[in-house]
Design a protein around this motif. Structure first.
Motif, PDB file in Angstrom:
ATOM      1  N   ILE A  53      86.102  27.637  12.570  1.00  0.00           N
ATOM      2  CA  ILE A  53      85.831  27.124  11.222  1.00  0.00           C
ATOM      3  C   ILE A  53      86.406  28.075  10.174  1.00  0.00           C
ATOM      4  O   ILE A  53      86.994  27.644   9.178  1.00  0.00           O
ATOM      5  N   ALA A  54      86.257  29.400  10.425  1.00  0.00           N
ATOM      6  CA  ALA A  54      86.767  30.365   9.449  1.00  0.00           C
ATOM      7  C   ALA A  54      88.288  30.300   9.376  1.00  0.00           C
ATOM      8  O   ALA A  54      88.872  30.405   8.288  1.00  0.00           O
TER       9      ALA A  54
ATOM     10  N   ALA B  35      90.119  27.630  10.019  1.00  0.00           N
ATOM     11  CA  ALA B  35      90.423  26.408   9.271  1.00  0.00           C
ATOM     12  C   ALA B  35      90.219  26.643   7.782  1.00  0.00           C
ATOM     13  O   ALA B  35      91.024  26.200   6.944  1.00  0.00           O
ATOM     14  N   GLY B  36      89.158  27.366   7.430  1.00  0.00           N
ATOM     15  CA  GLY B  36      88.908  27.680   6.027  1.00  0.00           C
ATOM     16  C   GLY B  36      90.032  28.502   5.430  1.00  0.00           C
ATOM     17  O   GLY B  36      90.498  28.228   4.321  1.00  0.00           O
ATOM     18  N   LEU B  37      90.499  29.489   6.201  1.00  0.00           N
ATOM     19  CA  LEU B  37      91.600  30.336   5.733  1.00  0.00           C
ATOM     20  C   LEU B  37      92.842  29.480   5.486  1.00  0.00           C
ATOM     21  O   LEU B  37      93.512  29.612   4.450  1.00  0.00           O
TER      22      LEU B  37
ATOM     23  N   CYS C  80      92.994  26.262   4.858  1.00  0.00           N
ATOM     24  CA  CYS C  80      92.767  25.387   3.709  1.00  0.00           C
ATOM     25  C   CYS C  80      92.915  26.189   2.414  1.00  0.00           C
ATOM     26  O   CYS C  80      93.470  25.700   1.428  1.00  0.00           O
ATOM     27  N   LEU C  81      92.445  27.449   2.455  1.00  0.00           N
ATOM     28  CA  LEU C  81      92.562  28.304   1.274  1.00  0.00           C
ATOM     29  C   LEU C  81      94.036  28.553   0.943  1.00  0.00           C
ATOM     30  O   LEU C  81      94.460  28.428  -0.209  1.00  0.00           O
TER      31      LEU C  81
ATOM     32  N   SER D 137      87.071  26.314   0.926  1.00  0.00           N
ATOM     33  CA  SER D 137      87.696  27.081   2.011  1.00  0.00           C
ATOM     34  C   SER D 137      87.086  28.468   2.099  1.00  0.00           C
ATOM     35  O   SER D 137      86.754  28.949   3.181  1.00  0.00           O
TER      36      SER D 137
ATOM     37  N   MET E   4      83.747  28.362   3.537  1.00  0.00           N
ATOM     38  CA  MET E   4      83.805  28.133   4.981  1.00  0.00           C
ATOM     39  C   MET E   4      84.003  29.454   5.711  1.00  0.00           C
ATOM     40  O   MET E   4      83.409  29.698   6.756  1.00  0.00           O
ATOM     41  N   ILE E   5      84.878  30.317   5.135  1.00  0.00           N
ATOM     42  CA  ILE E   5      85.158  31.592   5.795  1.00  0.00           C
ATOM     43  C   ILE E   5      83.915  32.476   5.794  1.00  0.00           C
ATOM     44  O   ILE E   5      83.590  33.111   6.795  1.00  0.00           O
TER      45      ILE E   5
ATOM     46  N   ARG F 211      80.766  31.545   5.567  1.00  0.00           N
ATOM     47  CA  ARG F 211      79.607  30.669   5.595  1.00  0.00           C
ATOM     48  C   ARG F 211      78.353  31.290   6.192  1.00  0.00           C
ATOM     49  O   ARG F 211      77.250  30.831   5.920  1.00  0.00           O
TER      50      ARG F 211
END
Lengths: 147, 480
Positions: free
Chosen positions: A72-73, A75-77, A79-80, B17, B20-21, B23
């Motif tokens: 998830i992290a 994917a977050g990176l 997306c960022l 985002s 999310m990182i 979280r």
């Protein structure tokens, strides 16, 4: 937070499958890199490259070597990175999602044309690969509920 | 400075985002989430100020011309709803921070980033200048709402989540078909070009497009007879999520209905829309009267109130649309706060079933007050904001000589008052029983509810200026 090595995820020892997956890992990594760079004006792109990376990670999980990362992290990176690529042109006084194209001459490879869209594509790779890891994590037997 | 419009959509996505990182890191995650939502609220306030002063603001994405590319447009209507929506999302997030940790709370590691995605989707839906980007905005909201609805994974939530998913996928598919129809008959999906080309189409095609999108957006807005998914799916989720769904999502359906049908000059559909509006008001409030649970009563009221917005649209006069816009803006915080109070009731008594609570006013006079103000406002009792909205709608109805719908609107308001008294009598009056003894809800929950109630009072206090803005927004929509 990450799964400990429960019996089901103990590394597999097999004279055919393990070297096969290891060889496939290297070839697929090259293929993913090709897809990422080809995406600018040929079939390919971040999504296809991300799926290729995801496929490698699934194969490696099958031989008991899941990626030791928080999907998830990642994917977050990704997306960022993608959204920041979209925002930066606004800060530079242009339209959001606008891109700059650069072309350079490199030895061996010849003329390379690429642009800021490549950064967005790298973000997409991370989103797709991260989601695949998250799905692998979700399907794997867990020792208890997360958090 | 139209670039702000892009920031309103990309900013929450970037923060999502980040959230999310980080979280699993409570302070960082909440800091990112709340500050992004606060920034969105401030920026949308600025957009409203700017649009009011300098006129409609536009932003082209990626440098493509509007015919080919994506355009973001903020007119007064969009800006007004944007401010209400972003402010409400912020307040509900503060409430969620107070609520978590209890068994009714949501899992913040999941909901904080997803709520930011929802916020980006909302901004995109409100600001888009073409039909296909509207579809993308809807999907962004829907994907976020599927997660929010089912992330706790309880049986009831997953079951009602399925109904919600199937209904919305169906309406999204119809939406795509509709976009294809529009493109086939006009050669564009840009709102501004459509507003010139649709009136040139023959009567049958126009009516077909109008009715098709009435069904599509009607499903999202939960109008009669397409509302059945709503009262089953909303009450099962944690309070902060139900509150956002109730306050925001159906209103966005109503927003797109108003925008589409006014931009496309669908005056001919007025009587059809008025009929649907009448049924929606009556069936919604009748459903509410039959329920015995605070959250379910409130869910049926969502349906009923959508009828009032449709009524304003169906009249197709400046006064009617202005009433609908004002009503929509007032509904977003009012409806949300009622669900927040429902959550406070649940938190202090352990249930939201009317039969098992009584006499809460003796133990929790603040909750009683926080419930009474928005409840009276919803019923349309002066001097609250609901009264102004309903008065404007009734006035517009009388001016347009649509007496039947006016009669239904007034009757519906009385029934609303009746079902609100049902909650009041059931929950607050009577002998205090031992169930009302779980103690005070966390201060953060009470404080954010209090601020939301205050913001509904602010709408009532500023009714004059806001209604003037609604009128100008309606003129922008109708007069071309």
């Amino acid at each position: 937070m990450f799964r400990s090595q429960s019996p089901a995820t103990r590394p597999l020892v097999d004279p055919v499958v393990v070297p096969g997956v290891q060889a496939a890992t290297q070839m697929a990594t090259v293929a993913a890199a090709y897809l990422l760079f080809a995406g600018h004006n040929q079939p390919g792109g971040g999504f296809a490259a991300g799926l290729m990376v995801g496929a490698i990670l699934v194969l490696r999980s099958l031989i008991g070597r899941p990626p030791p990362i928080d999907g998830i992290a990642i994917a977050g990176l990704g997306c960022l990175i993608a959204t920041v690529t979209a925002i930066v042109p606004i800060a530079l006084g242009s339209d959001p999602l606008d891109q700059t194209v650069v072309s350079t001459n490199l030895p061996v490879l010849g003329t390379i044309k690429s642009g800021s869209a490549l950064i967005l594509d790298v973000g997409v790779v991370l989103v797709v690969a991260g989601l695949v890891v998250a799905v692998i994590d979700g399907l794997a037997p867990s020792d208890g509920p997360d958090e | 400075m139209s670039a702000v419009l892009g920031v309103l959509i990309l900013g929450p996505l970037a923060s999502a985002s980040l959230a999310m990182i980080v979280r699993h890191h409570r302070t960082l995650r909440d800091g990112v989430t709340v500050s992004s939502m606060a920034a969105s609220t401030a920026l949308s306030g600025w957009v409203l100020f700017d649009v009011e002063r300098a006129g409609t603001s536009r932003l082209v994405i990626g440098g493509w011309t509007p015919e080919l590319g994506i355009e973001l447009v903020a007119d007064l209507f969009a800006a007004l709803v944007l401010v209400a929506a972003m402010g409400t999302i912020l307040l509900v997030q503060l409430y969620a921070i107070g609520e978590r940790g209890s068994k009714w709370g949501s899992d913040a590691a999941v909901t904080a980033p997803v709520m930011l995605v929802l916020s980006a989707g909302t901004a995109l839906t409100l600001l888009t200048g073409d039909l296909f980007t509207l579809f993308v905005g809807f999907e962004l909201i829907l994907v976020a709402s599927y997660v929010l609805l089912t992330h706790r994974g309880q049986a009831g939530q997953v079951r009602s989540g399925m109904t919600y998913l199937v209904m919305n996928l169906l309406s999204s598919t119809f939406f795509l078909f509709g976009v294809a129809f529009v493109y086939r008959s006009t050669g564009t999906i840009n709102y501004e070009l459509l507003s010139q080309r649709i009136p040139e189409l023959d009567m049958a095609t126009r009516a077909g497009i109008g009715l098709w999108f009435l069904v599509v957006f009607g499903t999202k807005a939960a109008v009669f007879p397409l509302f059945s998914w709503l009262p089953d799916s909303y009450p099962t989720a944690p309070t902060n999520i139900t509150a956002i769904f109730a306050g925001l999502l159906t209103k966005i359906g109503a927003y797109t209905l108003i925008r589409f049908h006014t931009t496309m000059a669908m005056e001919d559909l007025g009587p059809a829309i008025l009929t649907v509006a009448g049924f929606t008001m009556l069936i919604g409030v009748a459903g509410a009267l039959a329920q015995n649970d605070v959250k379910r009563i409130l869910s049926f009221h969502i349906v009923s109130q959508i009828g009032y917005m449709l009524m304003g649209l169906g009249l197709f006069t400046v006064a009617g649309i202005a009433g609908a816009i004002f009503f929509l803006v007032h509904q977003i915080p009012t409806k949300t706060v009622l669900f927040l109070v429902g959550g406070l009731i649940e938190r202090s008594t352990g249930t939201s079933a009317l039969g098992s609570i009584s006499g809460l006013i003796h133990r929790q006079p603040l909750i009683a007050l926080l419930f009474a103000i928005p409840a009276l406002s919803l019923a349309g009792v002066p001097p609250f904001s609901g009264f102004v909205g309903k008065l404007a709608l009734v006035d517009a109805g009388v001016a347009a000589s649509s007496i039947p719908i006016v009669a239904i609107a007034v009757g519906g308001s009385l029934l609303t008052l009746l079902s609100m008294s049902k909650i009041w009598i059931g929950v607050f009056w009577g002998e205090a029983n031992e169930r009302a003894s779980l103690g005070d809800p966390p201060a953060m929950m009470r404080l954010s509810t209090l601020v939301t109630v205050a913001s509904t009072l602010l709408i009532a206090a500023l009714a004059g200026p806001i209604f003037t803005l609604s009128q100008r927004a309606a003129e922008q929509l109708l007069i071309r």
